[in-house]
Enzyme design. Sequence first.
Site, short mmCIF file in Angstrom:
data_model
loop_
_atom_site.label_atom_id
_atom_site.label_comp_id
_atom_site.label_asym_id
_atom_site.label_seq_id
_atom_site.Cartn_x
_atom_site.Cartn_y
_atom_site.Cartn_z
N ASN A 7 1.19 -0.81 0.07
CA ASN A 7 0.07 0.00 -0.15
C ASN A 7 0.46 1.35 0.15
O ASN A 7 1.46 1.28 0.78
CB ASN A 7 -1.23 0.14 0.95
CG ASN A 7 -1.55 0.93 1.55
OD1 ASN A 7 -1.72 2.07 0.53
ND2 ASN A 7 -2.95 1.58 1.86
N ARG A 90 -2.68 -2.38 -2.92
CA ARG A 90 -3.60 -1.24 -3.43
C ARG A 90 -3.70 0.18 -4.19
O ARG A 90 -3.16 0.76 -4.06
CB ARG A 90 -3.60 -0.95 -1.19
CG ARG A 90 -4.89 -0.12 -1.35
CD ARG A 90 -4.93 0.72 0.04
NE ARG A 90 -6.06 0.87 0.09
CZ ARG A 90 -6.42 2.89 0.66
NH1 ARG A 90 -5.25 3.33 1.06
NH2 ARG A 90 -7.13 3.57 0.76
N HIS A 179 -12.99 2.82 -0.05
CA HIS A 179 -13.02 1.30 1.07
C HIS A 179 -13.69 0.23 -0.13
O HIS A 179 -14.19 -0.74 1.25
CB HIS A 179 -13.90 1.69 1.40
CG HIS A 179 -13.61 3.59 2.93
ND1 HIS A 179 -14.34 4.03 3.56
CD2 HIS A 179 -11.53 3.61 3.33
CE1 HIS A 179 -12.67 5.14 4.54
NE2 HIS A 179 -11.56 4.48 3.60
N ARG A 240 -12.67 15.84 7.52
CA ARG A 240 -13.32 15.62 6.12
C ARG A 240 -14.64 15.75 7.04
O ARG A 240 -15.59 15.99 7.44
CB ARG A 240 -13.15 14.35 5.63
CG ARG A 240 -11.50 14.50 4.80
CD ARG A 240 -11.56 13.32 4.24
NE ARG A 240 -10.61 12.42 4.53
CZ ARG A 240 -10.59 10.89 4.54
NH1 ARG A 240 -11.68 10.29 3.11
NH2 ARG A 240 -9.22 10.62 4.64
N GLU A 383 -8.52 -5.33 4.73
CA GLU A 383 -7.91 -5.46 3.09
C GLU A 383 -6.57 -5.82 2.48
O GLU A 383 -7.29 -6.36 1.53
CB GLU A 383 -7.47 -3.84 3.44
CG GLU A 383 -8.53 -3.02 3.23
CD GLU A 383 -9.03 -1.25 4.08
OE1 GLU A 383 -9.56 -0.90 2.78
OE2 GLU A 383 -8.22 -1.52 4.80
#
Length: 400
Positions: A7, A90, A179, A240, A383
């Site tokens: 990643n 990823r 996601h 956010r 993940e």
Amino acid sequence: MNILVLNCGSSSLKYQLIDSETENVLAKGLCERIGIDGRLKHEPTGGEKFVSENPLPDHTAAVQAVIDALLDAEHGVIKSVSEIHAVGHRVVHGGEYFAGSVLINDDVKKALEVCSDLAPLHNPANLIGIAACEKLMPGIPQVGVFDTAFHQTMPEKAYLYAIPYKYYEKYKIRKYGFHGTSHKYVSLECAKMMDMPIEELKIVTCHLGNGGSICAVRNGISVDTSMGFTPLDGIAMGTRSGSVDPAAVLYLMKKEGLSVDEMDRILNKESGVLGISGVSSDFRDIEAAETEGNERAATALDTFSYRVAKTIGEYVAAMKGVDAIVFTAGLGENSATTRQVICDYLRYLGIHLDSYKNSLRGQAVEITTRQSRVPVFVIPTNEELMIARDTKEIVENLKK
Ligand code: ADP
């Protein structure tokens, strides 16, 4: 088959080496401060962690440091690079090009470059990581697993914004969702825990971490999700804003004379529960401040849970029903209080939490009572494992 899952961020690189037969993690770690100075933290499973502070001028140096750590005489887990059979990356944005994971070749790299425009902070780092692996592990198959791919099944009515259609045609402005790997993983695990075929289930998955998104998974496919064109949309997050009336953004820019970059920073880095509470973006700090009587911390947590609960309600409507709800990621897996508050809003669905089960940590568990009409689960996301599974499948198909 040993799969190296990578990643790559702009200045960091997380990795895991996974034995895809047993699904065991052989080693994992993190390179930080790439291009600044460099630090590698390596953790062989069952072995001692170690940290090295050699310079990491670029991603090629970081991938080399990962290989060196995996081969290290003392802390390593393999004897030769040839024991890495494939690499799974990823990748954040696959645009409309990728509805599933793919073997990386020149065409895929070109498409990723086009998508870089949509994810300028992430995709370029992924491409650099891919190039570094090609250089250091030539001939080893590499697979791209996209955060957006799972959501490519959304119908037009879910992904189109009500702005002039020409902007969708010209710039591909639409909802993509993110996601995806996590939503896919936990929905599959949920079906296993329910002992039901995923093709027969309506599941709302709530990935609540620093970034957060909610997904409506009907019959195993994503039909709607809360993040949009970028990961800024949807529920409020650590820093956010989530969705805001676009007119409020325009008004604020005019009033404060803000540039596009300044507004971008405010919405991405200074908003969310940090913005409301003024305390922190970390939910643990905000929960602690609330306990000490900080009212804005309480407001931030209330706003957060309220928006999550409302979005779950939206997705129950979108799927015309719900068979299960799943909580995952840092906050979803660890904050019993947040789950409790959200599930209180969902009593109309006949949901009843079991407070003992809701207090358990670190395992996949159903947290509702037997009387609950809809079961709610906490399922730790994974993940990396999902990336390893997709990589294995694609590489095995190559041999057929
Ligand atoms: P990301 O991968 O998006 O960076 P994570 O999934 O690791 O994020 O989630 C990080 C968030 O989870 C942080 O805001 C942190 O406060 C929250 N979190 C982790 N553990 C707990 C806990 N025990 N209680 C409340 N919040 C927690």
